[in-house]
Design a protein around this motif. Structure first.
Motif, PDB file in Angstrom:
ATOM      1  N   ARG A  98       0.860  -1.185   0.000  1.00  0.00           N
ATOM      2  CA  ARG A  98       0.000   0.000   0.000  1.00  0.00           C
ATOM      3  C   ARG A  98       0.893   1.231   0.000  1.00  0.00           C
ATOM      4  NH1 ARG A  98      -3.143  -0.634   4.899  1.00  0.00           N
ATOM      5  NH2 ARG A  98      -1.424   0.372   5.929  1.00  0.00           N
ATOM      6  N   CYS A  99       0.685   2.072  -0.992  1.00  0.00           N
ATOM      7  CA  CYS A  99       1.502   3.272  -1.130  1.00  0.00           C
ATOM      8  C   CYS A  99       1.330   4.186   0.085  1.00  0.00           C
ATOM      9  CB  CYS A  99       1.080   3.999  -2.402  1.00  0.00           C
ATOM     10  SG  CYS A  99       2.016   5.505  -2.694  1.00  0.00           S
ATOM     11  N   ALA A 100       2.452   4.807   0.504  1.00  0.00           N
ATOM     12  CA  ALA A 100       2.407   5.683   1.679  1.00  0.00           C
ATOM     13  C   ALA A 100       1.782   7.036   1.355  1.00  0.00           C
ATOM     14  CB  ALA A 100       3.825   5.876   2.223  1.00  0.00           C
ATOM     15  N   HIS A 101       1.532   7.297   0.069  1.00  0.00           N
ATOM     16  CA  HIS A 101       0.893   8.562  -0.290  1.00  0.00           C
ATOM     17  C   HIS A 101      -0.603   8.506  -0.002  1.00  0.00           C
ATOM     18  CE1 HIS A 101      -0.549  11.498  -3.611  1.00  0.00           C
ATOM     19  NE2 HIS A 101      -0.382  12.145  -2.479  1.00  0.00           N
ATOM     20  N   ARG A 102      -1.381   7.813  -0.826  1.00  0.00           N
ATOM     21  CA  ARG A 102      -2.826   7.795  -0.594  1.00  0.00           C
ATOM     22  C   ARG A 102      -3.400   6.395  -0.712  1.00  0.00           C
ATOM     23  NH1 ARG A 102      -4.675  12.376  -3.963  1.00  0.00           N
ATOM     24  NH2 ARG A 102      -6.574  11.168  -4.195  1.00  0.00           N
ATOM     25  N   GLY A 103      -2.547   5.432  -0.382  1.00  0.00           N
ATOM     26  CA  GLY A 103      -3.093   4.095  -0.146  1.00  0.00           C
ATOM     27  C   GLY A 103      -3.310   3.220  -1.359  1.00  0.00           C
ATOM     28  N   ASN A 104      -2.732   3.573  -2.497  1.00  0.00           N
ATOM     29  CA  ASN A 104      -2.920   2.723  -3.678  1.00  0.00           C
ATOM     30  C   ASN A 104      -2.111   1.420  -3.549  1.00  0.00           C
ATOM     31  OD1 ASN A 104      -3.749   2.015  -6.284  1.00  0.00           O
ATOM     32  ND2 ASN A 104      -1.879   2.869  -7.169  1.00  0.00           N
ATOM     33  N   MET A 105      -2.618   0.366  -4.188  1.00  0.00           N
ATOM     34  CA  MET A 105      -1.890  -0.912  -4.194  1.00  0.00           C
ATOM     35  C   MET A 105      -0.677  -0.802  -5.116  1.00  0.00           C
ATOM     36  SD  MET A 105      -3.339  -4.696  -5.008  1.00  0.00           S
ATOM     37  CE  MET A 105      -4.001  -4.917  -3.358  1.00  0.00           C
ATOM     38  N   TYR A 118       6.933   0.892  -7.646  1.00  0.00           N
ATOM     39  CA  TYR A 118       6.479   2.121  -8.280  1.00  0.00           C
ATOM     40  C   TYR A 118       4.967   2.225  -8.162  1.00  0.00           C
ATOM     41  CZ  TYR A 118       5.550   5.374 -12.143  1.00  0.00           C
ATOM     42  OH  TYR A 118       5.127   6.432 -12.909  1.00  0.00           O
ATOM     43  N   CYS A 119       4.479   3.357  -7.663  1.00  0.00           N
ATOM     44  CA  CYS A 119       3.036   3.536  -7.565  1.00  0.00           C
ATOM     45  C   CYS A 119       2.532   4.247  -8.819  1.00  0.00           C
ATOM     46  CB  CYS A 119       2.670   4.349  -6.323  1.00  0.00           C
ATOM     47  SG  CYS A 119       0.879   4.565  -6.192  1.00  0.00           S
ATOM     48  N   VAL A 120       1.566   3.611  -9.485  1.00  0.00           N
ATOM     49  CA  VAL A 120       1.087   4.155 -10.765  1.00  0.00           C
ATOM     50  C   VAL A 120       0.250   5.422 -10.581  1.00  0.00           C
ATOM     51  CG1 VAL A 120       1.094   1.942 -11.958  1.00  0.00           C
ATOM     52  CG2 VAL A 120      -0.976   2.662 -10.729  1.00  0.00           C
ATOM     53  N   TYR A 121      -0.246   5.668  -9.376  1.00  0.00           N
ATOM     54  CA  TYR A 121      -1.204   6.767  -9.197  1.00  0.00           C
ATOM     55  C   TYR A 121      -0.505   8.129  -9.333  1.00  0.00           C
ATOM     56  CZ  TYR A 121      -5.754   8.457  -7.335  1.00  0.00           C
ATOM     57  OH  TYR A 121      -6.983   9.034  -7.160  1.00  0.00           O
ATOM     58  N   HIS A 122       0.551   8.399  -8.533  1.00  0.00           N
ATOM     59  CA  HIS A 122       1.251   9.685  -8.620  1.00  0.00           C
ATOM     60  C   HIS A 122       2.770   9.501  -8.658  1.00  0.00           C
ATOM     61  CE1 HIS A 122      -2.462  10.097  -6.138  1.00  0.00           C
ATOM     62  NE2 HIS A 122      -2.721  11.071  -6.985  1.00  0.00           N
ATOM     63  N   ALA A 123       3.189   8.282  -8.991  1.00  0.00           N
ATOM     64  CA  ALA A 123       4.617   7.997  -9.213  1.00  0.00           C
ATOM     65  C   ALA A 123       5.510   8.225  -7.992  1.00  0.00           C
ATOM     66  CB  ALA A 123       5.142   8.801 -10.402  1.00  0.00           C
ATOM     67  N   TRP A 124       5.069   7.788  -6.836  1.00  0.00           N
ATOM     68  CA  TRP A 124       6.014   7.696  -5.725  1.00  0.00           C
ATOM     69  C   TRP A 124       6.822   6.415  -5.938  1.00  0.00           C
ATOM     70  CZ3 TRP A 124       4.522   9.629  -0.184  1.00  0.00           C
ATOM     71  CH2 TRP A 124       4.074  10.952  -0.271  1.00  0.00           C
ATOM     72  N   ASN A 125       8.132   6.513  -5.736  1.00  0.00           N
ATOM     73  CA  ASN A 125       9.045   5.374  -5.978  1.00  0.00           C
ATOM     74  C   ASN A 125       9.647   4.893  -4.659  1.00  0.00           C
ATOM     75  OD1 ASN A 125      10.554   5.773  -9.215  1.00  0.00           O
ATOM     76  ND2 ASN A 125       8.688   6.733  -8.506  1.00  0.00           N
TER      77      ASN A 125
HETATM   78  S1  FES Z   1      -1.234   6.876  -4.080  1.00  0.00           S
HETATM   79 FE1  FES Z   1       0.723   6.204  -4.591  1.00  0.00          FE
HETATM   80  S2  FES Z   1       1.666   7.900  -5.438  1.00  0.00           S
HETATM   81 FE2  FES Z   1      -0.289   8.631  -4.864  1.00  0.00          FE
END
Ligand code: FES
Ligand SMILES: [Fe+2]
Length: 433
Positions: A98-105, A118-125
């Motif tokens: 779970r991404c530390a930004h807004r919880g995306n898988m 790599y998070c596809v939602y806002h590209a946190w790496n």
């Molecule tokens: S939820 Fe992962 S980068 Fe925004």
């Protein structure tokens, strides 16, 4: 370990999700399991917090499944998706998926090989250890937007779990307080060392959905009493019979257990002859047309034909003849569970040994000639217990205490120990009168 059974008359499940009406555990304590414990969604939700995210080591995979730098495996601890990775220095890591930004898988594939997460939602790496290395547009654009000046990458990594390995098995826990893995496993670790004595090679997978509460299945491989009765193939073809030399080992907490049988060690006994007349599983006249599946080699040199080992609350390791596999139990709701079977051999197996393991893989698994009945019984139990409002299991085979039954397989000692530990972890008050 306490030697006495609970003397409570009533036990209440505490916690924010407790029922309006307190649930009452039978006065007999761990020799009973009320059917609401398998059917109540509130109890299920509490288990996720108190057991799966609580103080237990959970099996997440084999080291052999993530062999290279960047290899990952996506799996579950309870309902929580987690990712097992191997970092550049060879170390293993388990992070919440779970991404530390807004919880995306982060990871959607079961297995793969990557340089980073790599998070596809806002590209946190994130690197392979779960540290945040880059957040897209963190400095904004043309002086606008961007993250606050005090934003620190180091404060926004993934949720990391503790990880430990034993003989190629990888375990993880959410708990910072839990004792080291090998201390937690105690005497049952020897059953793991006996089988996993050299580097492993994965042979294949089998996954099954069981329409039953996870505890019906967790009880099953702890239940040495049923093995030679329910599984008619065992007794009929001699791989495991109650009349053979056998035994059971629990760790001192009673959380973990393994039992074994040695084929070909039948001892005549009048008791057995009397009982066996009433057993469906004793069929001396039946023969297999192709008996090659029964040809097993005593590869560990101790005559043990079957060893089934269970660690609390969701892991099984089996050796059935030369079939070796792990089983991972994943709860999917109060009345649904997944069981993931991973069949393996050893890296240095020759082709003939691998073939034997593959043929004998048909003994276990979702359609296995021995284990097909287990899931069926779990589902029949769940249907029979469906209303959850009345009734309870009776668990006194071998006696009424945590020790009674000793090392005999004709016992529900390991089930009593399970319910004892379950009640401790769930905060079911043993002293309430
Ligand atoms: S939820 Fe992962 S980068 Fe925004
Ligand atoms: Fe079974």
């Amino acid at each position: 370990m306490s030697t006495s059974n609970s003397s409570c008359h009533e036990a209440v499940v505490h916690g924010p999700l407790s029922h309006k009406t307190p649930r009452t555990w039978p006065a007999e304590g761990y020799t009973r399991a009320p059917y609401w414990v398998y059917t109540d969604p509130d109890i299920y939700a509490q288990e996720q917090a108190k057991i799966f995210r609580g103080k237990a080591w959970h099996y997440v995979g084999l080291e052999a499944e993530v062999p290279d730098v960047g290899s990952f495996k996506t799996t579950y601890i309870g309902e929580q998706s987690v990712v097992l990775t191997r970092a550049e220095d060879g170390s293993l890591h388990v992070v919440v998926n779970r991404c530390a930004h807004r919880g995306n898988m982060l990871c959607r594939d079961a297995f793969g090989k990557v340089k980073k997460l790599y998070c596809v939602y806002h590209a946190w790496n994130y690197n392979l250890k779960g540290d945040l290395t880059h957040a897209a547009f963190s400095h904004g654009l043309r002086g606008e937007g961007g993250l606050p000046k005090d934003f620190q990458l180091s404060e926004h990594g993934l949720h990391k779990l503790r990880v430990a390995t034993l003989c190629g098995l990888v375990f993880a826990t959410f708990s910072d307080e839990l004792e080291p893995l090998e201390d937690w496993l105690g005497d049952v670790a020897q059953g793991i060392r006996r089988v996993l004595h050299k580097p492993l090679k994965v042979l294949g997978y089998d996954t099954q959905r069981i329409h039953a509460n996870w505890k019906t299945y967790h009880e099953n491989p702890r239940d040495s009493y049923h093995a030679n009765i329910l599984h008619t193939f065992y007794g009929t073809f001699g791989l495991s019979r109650q009349s053979q030399e056998s035994g059971m080992t629990l760790d001192k907490s009673g959380r973990h257990v393994y039992f074994y049988t040695k084929a070909g060690t039948e001892k005549k006994s009048e008791d057995f002859d009397k009982t066996s007349a009433a057993l469906r599983s004793v069929n001396n006249d039946m023969k297999l047309e192709d008996p090659s599946i029964l040809k097993w080699r005593d590869e560990f040199g101790d005559g043990v034909s079957v060893q089934v080992l269970t660690t609390y609350p969701s892991f099984v390791l089996h050796q059935i003849a030369n079939s070796l596999a792990t089983r991972q139990l994943i709860p999917r709701g109060v009345g649904e569970s997944d069981l993931v079977w991973t069949y393996f051999g050893f890296e240095d197996d020759d082709e003939a040994t691998t073939q034997t393991r593959l043929v004998q893989a048909n003994l276990a698994g979702s359609a296995g000639m021995i284990s097909v009945e287990d899931a069926a019984v779990c589902e029949m139990m769940q249907r029979a217990m469906a209303d959850g409002q009345s009734g309870e299991s009776f668990i006194e085979m071998g006696g009424k205490t945590l020790e009674s039954g000793g090392t005999t397989k004709l016992s529900e000692r390991a089930i009593r120990n399970f319910w004892h530990n379950y009640r401790l972890d769930m905060g079911i008050d043993l002293d309430l009168a």
